[in-house]
Scaffold this motif. Structure first.
Motif, mmCIF file in Angstrom:
data_model
loop_
_atom_site.group_PDB
_atom_site.id
_atom_site.type_symbol
_atom_site.label_atom_id
_atom_site.label_comp_id
_atom_site.label_asym_id
_atom_site.label_seq_id
_atom_site.Cartn_x
_atom_site.Cartn_y
_atom_site.Cartn_z
ATOM 1 N N ILE A 114 0.836 -1.208 0.000
ATOM 2 C CA ILE A 114 0.000 0.000 0.000
ATOM 3 C C ILE A 114 0.873 1.261 0.000
ATOM 4 C CG2 ILE A 114 -1.701 1.316 1.329
ATOM 5 C CD1 ILE A 114 -2.719 -1.428 2.395
ATOM 6 N N LYS A 115 1.891 1.255 0.852
ATOM 7 C CA LYS A 115 2.777 2.416 0.962
ATOM 8 C C LYS A 115 3.557 2.652 -0.330
ATOM 9 C CE LYS A 115 6.681 4.194 3.671
ATOM 10 N NZ LYS A 115 7.670 3.883 4.727
ATOM 11 N N ASP A 116 3.879 1.569 -1.037
ATOM 12 C CA ASP A 116 4.746 1.656 -2.221
ATOM 13 C C ASP A 116 3.969 1.886 -3.518
ATOM 14 O OD1 ASP A 116 7.521 1.511 -3.021
ATOM 15 O OD2 ASP A 116 7.015 -0.336 -4.097
ATOM 16 N N ILE A 117 2.667 2.091 -3.430
ATOM 17 C CA ILE A 117 1.842 2.302 -4.634
ATOM 18 C C ILE A 117 2.367 3.432 -5.521
ATOM 19 C CG2 ILE A 117 -0.436 3.080 -5.444
ATOM 20 C CD1 ILE A 117 -1.680 1.391 -3.211
ATOM 21 N N PRO A 118 2.799 4.583 -4.961
ATOM 22 C CA PRO A 118 3.336 5.652 -5.828
ATOM 23 C C PRO A 118 4.556 5.230 -6.642
ATOM 24 C CG PRO A 118 2.855 6.500 -3.627
ATOM 25 C CD PRO A 118 2.724 5.009 -3.547
ATOM 26 N N HIS A 121 5.295 1.687 -7.504
ATOM 27 C CA HIS A 121 5.053 0.550 -8.414
ATOM 28 C C HIS A 121 3.832 0.726 -9.310
ATOM 29 C CE1 HIS A 121 1.747 -0.953 -5.897
ATOM 30 N NE2 HIS A 121 2.543 -1.000 -4.842
ATOM 31 N N HIS A 122 2.906 1.642 -8.951
ATOM 32 C CA HIS A 122 1.726 1.912 -9.782
ATOM 33 C C HIS A 122 1.010 0.609 -10.190
ATOM 34 C CE1 HIS A 122 2.807 6.139 -9.997
ATOM 35 N NE2 HIS A 122 4.025 5.790 -10.365
ATOM 36 N N PHE A 123 0.922 -0.320 -9.256
ATOM 37 C CA PHE A 123 0.233 -1.604 -9.443
ATOM 38 C C PHE A 123 0.903 -2.504 -10.487
ATOM 39 C CE2 PHE A 123 -2.923 1.539 -8.074
ATOM 40 C CZ PHE A 123 -3.305 0.966 -6.866
ATOM 41 N N ASP A 124 2.163 -2.241 -10.773
ATOM 42 C CA ASP A 124 2.943 -3.137 -11.628
ATOM 43 C C ASP A 124 3.518 -4.245 -10.735
ATOM 44 O OD1 ASP A 124 5.092 -4.427 -12.995
ATOM 45 O OD2 ASP A 124 5.203 -2.728 -14.373
ATOM 46 N N TRP A 125 3.066 -5.477 -10.963
ATOM 47 C CA TRP A 125 3.401 -6.574 -10.057
ATOM 48 C C TRP A 125 4.885 -6.925 -10.082
ATOM 49 C CZ3 TRP A 125 -0.121 -8.327 -6.619
ATOM 50 C CH2 TRP A 125 -1.446 -7.931 -6.836
ATOM 51 N N TYR A 126 5.538 -6.685 -11.201
ATOM 52 C CA TYR A 126 6.975 -6.943 -11.277
ATOM 53 C C TYR A 126 7.747 -5.981 -10.364
ATOM 54 C CZ TYR A 126 5.726 -9.689 -15.379
ATOM 55 O OH TYR A 126 5.155 -10.617 -16.214
ATOM 56 N N LEU A 127 7.338 -4.700 -10.411
ATOM 57 C CA LEU A 127 7.982 -3.704 -9.566
ATOM 58 C C LEU A 127 7.675 -3.931 -8.093
ATOM 59 C CD1 LEU A 127 7.592 -0.331 -11.517
ATOM 60 C CD2 LEU A 127 9.714 -1.493 -10.890
ATOM 61 N N PHE A 139 10.043 -6.622 -6.933
ATOM 62 C CA PHE A 139 11.419 -6.123 -6.947
ATOM 63 C C PHE A 139 11.655 -5.162 -5.779
ATOM 64 C CE2 PHE A 139 14.495 -2.855 -8.190
ATOM 65 C CZ PHE A 139 15.605 -3.640 -8.470
ATOM 66 N N ASN A 140 10.739 -4.230 -5.585
ATOM 67 C CA ASN A 140 10.880 -3.249 -4.504
ATOM 68 C C ASN A 140 10.847 -3.921 -3.137
ATOM 69 O OD1 ASN A 140 10.943 -1.308 -6.487
ATOM 70 N ND2 ASN A 140 8.828 -0.626 -6.184
ATOM 71 N N LEU A 141 9.994 -4.931 -2.999
ATOM 72 C CA LEU A 141 9.891 -5.652 -1.725
ATOM 73 C C LEU A 141 11.185 -6.397 -1.419
ATOM 74 C CD1 LEU A 141 8.091 -6.590 0.663
ATOM 75 C CD2 LEU A 141 7.408 -8.536 -0.768
ATOM 76 N N GLU A 142 11.728 -7.072 -2.425
ATOM 77 C CA GLU A 142 12.979 -7.809 -2.229
ATOM 78 C C GLU A 142 14.139 -6.876 -1.891
ATOM 79 O OE1 GLU A 142 12.246 -11.720 -5.106
ATOM 80 O OE2 GLU A 142 13.414 -10.026 -5.841
#
Length: 281
Positions: free
Chosen positions: A11-15, A17-23, A26-29
């Motif tokens: 939720i916090k990272d939406i700005p 990744h813009h709902f791109d599941w690959y991002l 990647f961002n989580l890892e």
């Protein structure tokens, strides 16, 4: 805790990744410094544990709380998006319910929700839609996964099924990737992404058969002793090994050993030792 963290991070990272599941993955890892496969494995094993607990639990109010916990676990699995582990978890959880309630529930009543759940998740994530579209427009031979598997098998054949020096395996795989025009795979030093092929590459036919035999023995013994939780967890690893080299990193080895330490003794008990104790008493 980890499931709540993943959902809040998403939720916090939406700005970003813009709902791109690959991002998202990647961002989580990058944030937690753990490969998504191992995160998914821990969550999936916990999911099976809790499902087993819910099945045997008699307190209805507590069940509702655990079901909510299961839903958050499922959401986190969808976010991390390890495809094989996600779909294996869904399949195995339905199988888990079937094992305990097969006399009360007709099979089709479980198959229909299983199919609906699988379809909904596939449509929900663009990762699966991209895979379907790729296979619709291209031959499976054009996919990187096919090339990785093909090159692994080719390397195994060239070693005469005897295994290779671990230091030379990646070099030979990279040469094969370049040969078939997948230079991005060689640049990233992509391994076999299959635990069975990985052991075949490293130890040849002997190690491959030994590893496969261990899995089959555990599956047979756990099913025979009706230790369904261990049976399903072993199946989870069996499926996961098809798409990832789980046991090449410490995270994977720890998870695998943790489950064996918990359950292996229960299916390989020493009967003669038990009998000796009874006779002496």
């Amino acid at each position: 805790m980890i499931t709540t963290y993943i959902i809040l991070f998403y939720i916090k990272d939406i700005p970003n990744h813009h709902f791109d599941w690959y991002l998202v993955r990647f961002n989580l890892e990058q944030q937690i410094k753990i490969h998504g496969t191992y995160i998914s494995l821990w969550i999936s094993i916990a999911f099976l544990f809790i499902t087993d607990y819910i099945i045997h639990l008699k307190k209805i109010k507590l069940k509702y709380g655990l079901i909510i916990l299961q839903l958050t676990s499922l959401m986190s699995l969808i976010i991390v998006n390890s495809r094989m582990i996600l779909f294996s978890t869904i399949l195995l959880s339905f199988l888990q319910i079937y094992f305990y309630f097969h006399k009360k529930i007709k099979t089709y009543k479980l198959i229909i929700p299983l199919l609906l759940t699988t379809i909904l998740i596939s449509l929900f994530s663009n990762r699966y839609k991209d895979d379907i579209l790729f296979l619709y427009k291209n031959s499976i031979k054009d996919s990187s996964r096919y090339t990785i598997c093909y090159c692994s098998i080719e390397t195994i054949k060239k070693s005469h099924y005897l295994g290779l020096n671990n230091e030379t395996i990646q070099e030979k795989l990279n040469d094969c990737y370049d040969k078939y025009g997948f230079k991005e795979l060689s640049k990233e030093n992509i391994n076999s992404h299959n635990q069975y092929l990985d052991f075949f590459l490293k130890g040849g036919l002997v190690l491959f058969i030994s590893f496969l035999s261990i899995l089959l023995i555990k599956l047979y013994k756990s099913f025979k002793t009706k230790n369904f939780l261990y049976f399903l967890i072993t199946l989870l690893f069996t499926f996961s090994f098809l798409t990832e080299n789980i046991l090449v990193r410490q995270y994977g080895i720890y998870i695998y050993l943790f489950c064996d330490i918990l359950f292996l003794g229960s299916i390989l008990g020493n009967k003669s030792h038990c009998c000796d104790k009874i006779e002496k008493s």
